[in-house]
Structures are given as C-alpha cells and as structure tokens.
Design a protein around this motif. Structure first.
Motif, PDB file in Angstrom:
ATOM      1  N   ALA A   1      22.218  42.211   8.120  1.00  0.00           N
ATOM      2  CA  ALA A   1      21.930  41.694   9.589  1.00  0.00           C
ATOM      3  C   ALA A   1      20.595  42.247  10.138  1.00  0.00           C
ATOM      4  CB  ALA A   1      23.051  42.447  10.501  1.00  0.00           C
ATOM      5  N   ILE A   2      20.069  41.442  10.767  1.00  0.00           N
ATOM      6  CA  ILE A   2      18.566  41.763  11.426  1.00  0.00           C
ATOM      7  C   ILE A   2      18.700  41.128  12.730  1.00  0.00           C
ATOM      8  CG2 ILE A   2      17.336  39.436  10.324  1.00  0.00           C
ATOM      9  CD1 ILE A   2      15.120  41.428   9.782  1.00  0.00           C
ATOM     10  N   THR A   3      18.008  41.662  13.657  1.00  0.00           N
ATOM     11  CA  THR A   3      17.596  41.030  14.943  1.00  0.00           C
ATOM     12  C   THR A   3      16.404  40.307  15.147  1.00  0.00           C
ATOM     13  OG1 THR A   3      16.595  42.888  15.807  1.00  0.00           O
ATOM     14  CG2 THR A   3      19.070  43.235  15.969  1.00  0.00           C
ATOM     15  N   LEU A   4      16.134  39.655  16.047  1.00  0.00           N
ATOM     16  CA  LEU A   4      15.108  38.857  16.183  1.00  0.00           C
ATOM     17  C   LEU A   4      13.717  39.682  15.944  1.00  0.00           C
ATOM     18  CD1 LEU A   4      15.656  35.840  18.719  1.00  0.00           C
ATOM     19  CD2 LEU A   4      15.069  35.902  16.374  1.00  0.00           C
ATOM     20  N   GLU A   5      13.928  40.888  16.996  1.00  0.00           N
ATOM     21  CA  GLU A   5      12.800  41.844  17.251  1.00  0.00           C
ATOM     22  C   GLU A   5      12.492  42.396  15.837  1.00  0.00           C
ATOM     23  OE1 GLU A   5      10.741  42.359  19.827  1.00  0.00           O
ATOM     24  OE2 GLU A   5      11.941  40.527  20.463  1.00  0.00           O
TER      25      GLU A   5
ATOM     26  N   VAL B   1      12.070  30.073  14.599  1.00  0.00           N
ATOM     27  CA  VAL B   1      10.941  29.345  14.919  1.00  0.00           C
ATOM     28  C   VAL B   1      10.167  29.781  16.271  1.00  0.00           C
ATOM     29  CG1 VAL B   1       9.568  27.199  15.609  1.00  0.00           C
ATOM     30  CG2 VAL B   1      11.196  27.317  13.469  1.00  0.00           C
ATOM     31  N   ASP B   2      11.347  29.869  17.110  1.00  0.00           N
ATOM     32  CA  ASP B   2      10.659  30.491  18.525  1.00  0.00           C
ATOM     33  C   ASP B   2      10.338  31.822  18.247  1.00  0.00           C
ATOM     34  OD1 ASP B   2      11.526  28.076  19.876  1.00  0.00           O
ATOM     35  OD2 ASP B   2      13.477  28.712  20.739  1.00  0.00           O
ATOM     36  N   ALA B   3      10.755  32.669  17.401  1.00  0.00           N
ATOM     37  CA  ALA B   3      10.517  34.126  17.340  1.00  0.00           C
ATOM     38  C   ALA B   3       9.011  33.969  16.769  1.00  0.00           C
ATOM     39  CB  ALA B   3      11.305  34.778  16.362  1.00  0.00           C
TER      40      ALA B   3
ATOM     41  N   PHE C   1       6.525  39.685  10.410  1.00  0.00           N
ATOM     42  CA  PHE C   1       5.825  38.562  10.320  1.00  0.00           C
ATOM     43  C   PHE C   1       4.238  39.025  10.229  1.00  0.00           C
ATOM     44  CE2 PHE C   1       8.725  35.799  13.334  1.00  0.00           C
ATOM     45  CZ  PHE C   1       9.581  35.833  12.621  1.00  0.00           C
ATOM     46  N   HIS C   2       3.541  38.142   9.680  1.00  0.00           N
ATOM     47  CA  HIS C   2       2.137  38.838   9.460  1.00  0.00           C
ATOM     48  C   HIS C   2       1.195  37.405   9.444  1.00  0.00           C
ATOM     49  CE1 HIS C   2       1.757  37.482   5.180  1.00  0.00           C
ATOM     50  NE2 HIS C   2       3.297  38.084   5.030  1.00  0.00           N
ATOM     51  N   ASP C   3      -0.315  37.687   9.888  1.00  0.00           N
ATOM     52  CA  ASP C   3      -0.915  36.695   9.907  1.00  0.00           C
ATOM     53  C   ASP C   3      -1.239  36.171   8.112  1.00  0.00           C
ATOM     54  OD1 ASP C   3      -1.548  36.614  12.489  1.00  0.00           O
ATOM     55  OD2 ASP C   3      -3.358  37.926  12.316  1.00  0.00           O
ATOM     56  N   GLY C   4      -1.340  35.019   8.066  1.00  0.00           N
ATOM     57  CA  GLY C   4      -1.886  34.296   6.620  1.00  0.00           C
ATOM     58  C   GLY C   4      -0.450  34.185   5.860  1.00  0.00           C
TER      59      GLY C   4
END
Length: 216
Positions: free
Chosen positions: A4-8, A35-37, A14-17
């Motif tokens: 389980a993982i939350t959106l936050e 996608v919205d996240a 996530f990271h640039d690139g």
C-alpha cells in the motif's frame, strides 16, 4: 510486506528526468489519480512512453499540456492537438513507433531481450537512425527495448498483494509495461481479498507489482 502507498508517499518518489510508462488506450484505463499526482508534483523533463497522448483534458495528455513531458514515445498523437503543436514548435521530442513495434519493444525490455527485428517501417521515417539487419536475404529494423523508471497502471480488479485483472481494451500494453519498469504502481478499481481471483484469470501476477495506491 504491505504494498500500500498513498498519493503523498508516491509523489515523494517522483523526480525530474524520470521515464514513465502509462497504461491505457486513449483515456481508457489510464490511472488518472496518479497522473494528477504527477501534475501536482511539478516534476519536469519527463520521458513518457504510452500508446498515445489521449486528450487535452484526460489521461496522460494532461502531462503534455502542462509541459512536464519533454520526450514522448508513442504510436500516434492525433487525438491531442497540443501534442502536435508542441512537437511542431520544437519543445517536445516525439519518437513515433508503430503500435505493434511499440508493444514488442516494451515486451523485449521485460523479457531481457536485446531488441526485436521487424520489417515495419522500412522505407519510411521510422527507419531513420536505426540499425538494419539482413536475415535470409530480407532486411529488418533492429528496434531496441524500452524500459522505464515507473510503470503506472490501472486494473479493474486486483487483490491485496497485487494480482491484477484488466477488462477489455484496458489490457492493451499494461501487462507488458508491468514487466518493463523498475517500479510498478497500480490503481485498482475493485479490490478483492487475497486468493479470491482464480490464477488463470490473472493478467499481471503480483510479483511484478511494487505498490498499490490506497487513498481515494
């Protein structure tokens, strides 16, 4: 170990690139909450691998409109006018890959293959910059594997450990993408108890799934 993982929690990864694969066909079975996240996170310089860029207001097309994607690998872009506009303006690099070839390149990455040979694209713009190999007198393009940092998927059914079932055209690309990314995250519409999905009905086995999005 829970998946389980939350959106936050997901946004923190996530990271640039980053290179991402997004499942679905047009906007069908796109993991919209993920996608919205990505949109909310503001990460940039994304390489997006998907069948298409859906629409300006749905699916992964929203990431094209936001300008967060700088490179795209897809089979077509005709349903999202912004994709074409950004490509023609020179601020979006687009690599077109015929749909069957795209699927095979993703499959090759998941299977640990060095690439696939295909005659599709010979004599067209698709062949530019690609190695050609002759087999039994016939010329083929060597299409190299496509792998991603993340695969973001959506399943209509799944259980608590990540066995997934896709319905209809939502099967397109998603089982292949689940095998071709370092981290696989899924949205599940209908969560089932562990063991309630017949093994022969599973399209993506749980071993390929790293995280299951939990919050609605």
């Amino acid at each position: 170990m829970t998946k389980a993982i939350t959106l936050e929690e997901l946004k923190a990864k996530f990271h640039d690139g980053m290179t991402i694969m997004v499942g679905g066909f047009l906007a069908n079975a796109t993991p919209e909450r993920i996608v919205d996240a990505i949109l909310e996170s503001g990460v940039k310089d994304i390489t997006l691998i998907s069948n298409d860029t859906s629409y300006v207001d749905r699916g992964c097309g929203k990431l094209i409109v936001s300008g967060q994607v700088t490179k795209l690998v897809a089979s077509h872009i005709g349903t999202n006018k912004v994709t074409g506009e950004r490509m023609n303006a020179g601020d979006l690099e687009v690599e077109f890959s015929p749909q069957g070839t795209l699927a095979e390149r993703i499959r090759a990455a998941g299977a640990g293959l060095g690439g696939v040979l295909t005659a599709t694209g010979i004599g067209t713009d698709v062949e530019k910059g690609k190695e050609k190999i002759v087999v039994d007198g016939k010329e083929y393009l060597l299409e190299k594997p496509l792998r991603a940092d993340f695969a973001f998927l959506k399943a209509q059914e799944g259980d608590e450990i990540g066995n997934l079932v896709y319905k209809g055209t939502s099967q397109n690309f998603q089982p292949l993408m689940a095998m071709a990314a370092d981290t696989v995250v899924v949205e599940i519409e209908d969560m089932k108890p562990r063991g309630s999905i017949a093994p022969e009905a599973v399209h993506t086995p749980s071993i390929f799934v790293d995280y299951i999005l939990t919050d609605k």
